[in-house]
Motif scaffolding. Structure first.
Motif, PDB file in Angstrom:
ATOM      1  N   ASP A 115       9.457  57.038  35.543  1.00  0.00           N
ATOM      2  CA  ASP A 115       8.373  56.343  34.856  1.00  0.00           C
ATOM      3  C   ASP A 115       7.233  57.289  34.513  1.00  0.00           C
ATOM      4  OD1 ASP A 115       9.644  53.960  34.843  1.00  0.00           O
ATOM      5  OD2 ASP A 115       8.572  53.087  36.536  1.00  0.00           O
TER       6      ASP A 115
ATOM      7  N   GLU B 239       6.298  50.495  29.188  1.00  0.00           N
ATOM      8  CA  GLU B 239       5.309  49.435  29.312  1.00  0.00           C
ATOM      9  C   GLU B 239       5.719  48.260  28.441  1.00  0.00           C
ATOM     10  OE1 GLU B 239       1.893  50.563  26.053  1.00  0.00           O
ATOM     11  OE2 GLU B 239       1.589  51.191  28.124  1.00  0.00           O
ATOM     12  N   CYS B 240       5.353  47.085  28.874  1.00  0.00           N
ATOM     13  CA  CYS B 240       5.687  45.869  28.149  1.00  0.00           C
ATOM     14  C   CYS B 240       5.061  45.904  26.761  1.00  0.00           C
ATOM     15  CB  CYS B 240       5.194  44.650  28.931  1.00  0.00           C
ATOM     16  SG  CYS B 240       5.379  43.099  28.033  1.00  0.00           S
TER      17      CYS B 240
ATOM     18  N   GLY C   2       1.487  45.309  28.030  1.00  0.00           N
ATOM     19  CA  GLY C   2       1.247  46.636  28.580  1.00  0.00           C
ATOM     20  C   GLY C   2       1.581  46.785  30.044  1.00  0.00           C
TER      21      GLY C   2
ATOM     22  N   PRO D 277       3.358  47.841  33.322  1.00  0.00           N
ATOM     23  CA  PRO D 277       4.170  49.049  33.503  1.00  0.00           C
ATOM     24  C   PRO D 277       5.593  48.742  33.937  1.00  0.00           C
ATOM     25  CG  PRO D 277       2.719  48.741  35.384  1.00  0.00           C
ATOM     26  CD  PRO D 277       2.345  47.683  34.385  1.00  0.00           C
ATOM     27  N   SER D 278       6.472  49.711  33.683  1.00  0.00           N
ATOM     28  CA  SER D 278       7.848  49.736  34.192  1.00  0.00           C
ATOM     29  C   SER D 278       8.749  48.642  33.640  1.00  0.00           C
ATOM     30  CB  SER D 278       7.857  49.670  35.736  1.00  0.00           C
ATOM     31  OG  SER D 278       7.108  50.735  36.282  1.00  0.00           O
TER      32      SER D 278
ATOM     33  N   CYS E 194       8.025  41.875  29.620  1.00  0.00           N
ATOM     34  CA  CYS E 194       7.869  41.233  30.919  1.00  0.00           C
ATOM     35  C   CYS E 194       8.175  39.731  30.840  1.00  0.00           C
ATOM     36  CB  CYS E 194       6.463  41.460  31.462  1.00  0.00           C
ATOM     37  SG  CYS E 194       5.190  40.448  30.680  1.00  0.00           S
TER      38      CYS E 194
END
Length: 209
Positions: A3, A9-10, A14, A16-17, A21
């Protein structure tokens, strides 16, 4: 570590990961199940519906696909569009066999973006959907400016007479666009399609501004 080197990022909020989302997915799915009639300043002469406001996760995802090459977000936007189409079919506002016509885009914009994002989303939404096909039947001719920052009258003059039907379309049609703002694109597109004898049932946008 991955990462840090290749941060994810979504595309909606935004986070993370993750590329998309659960919260953003739920937001788009829920609103898509309730398409809303909108009234753009320039009336195209057919019902105009939107799957949500051009804000938040919806706005960010559309911009990410169009301007930042986030091809991974085509799928969630396509799922949103498919939910909306299914709802319009359930209501009886549209019927199959149905042809989705993607709103026209400038050729150089499509090349810069690696393809027409509206057509890509529409094609993914209609994949394996019986009785629904997608075509890029419309094209822009002459010089049309980018519509960002233009007033409704300027948008109308910018597109007036510049939308052409590039290929024949049979049966009922729904025009699909990413964002409806003043209604200039929808109005000229419907005008061109009707001028070619094509029955347009409605305009459906991923978002309204």
């Amino acid at each position: 570590m991955l990462d840090l080197m290749l941060p994810l990022e979504c595309g909606g909020c935004g986070a993370p990961s993750t590329r998309w989302c659960p919260a953003c997915a739920t937001e788009l799915r829920t609103r898509a199940a309730h398409p809303q009639v909108v009234a753009p300043r320039l009336d195209p002469g057919v019902p105009v519906l939107a799957l949500g406001r051009y804000a938040g996760a919806r706005r960010n995802a559309i911009i990410a696909v169009k301007e930042h090459g986030r091809a991974d977000l085509v799928a969630p936007l396509a799922q949103t569009l498919r939910i909306g189409l299914d709802q319009l079919l359930t209501w009886g506002l549209i019927e199959t066999p149905l042809t989705i016509v993607a709103a026209p885009t400038r050729a150089w914009s499509a090349r810069r973006r690696g393809g027409d994002p509206v057509a890509r989303v529409a094609s993914a939404a209609a994949a394996d959907r019986a009785g629904v096909t997608v075509t890029r039947a419309l094209r822009l001719t002459g010089f049309a400016r980018d519509s960002v920052g233009l007033s409704s009258s300027q948008r109308q003059r910018n597109l007036e007479g510049r939308v052409r039907v590039a290929r024949p379309v049979a049966g009922a049609v729904i025009l699909v666009d990413d964002v409806v703002t003043t209604g200039a694109t929808a109005r000229e597109s419907v005008r061109a399609l009707r001028g070619a004898g094509i029955a347009v049932q409605a305009v459906l946008a991923l978002a309204s501004a």
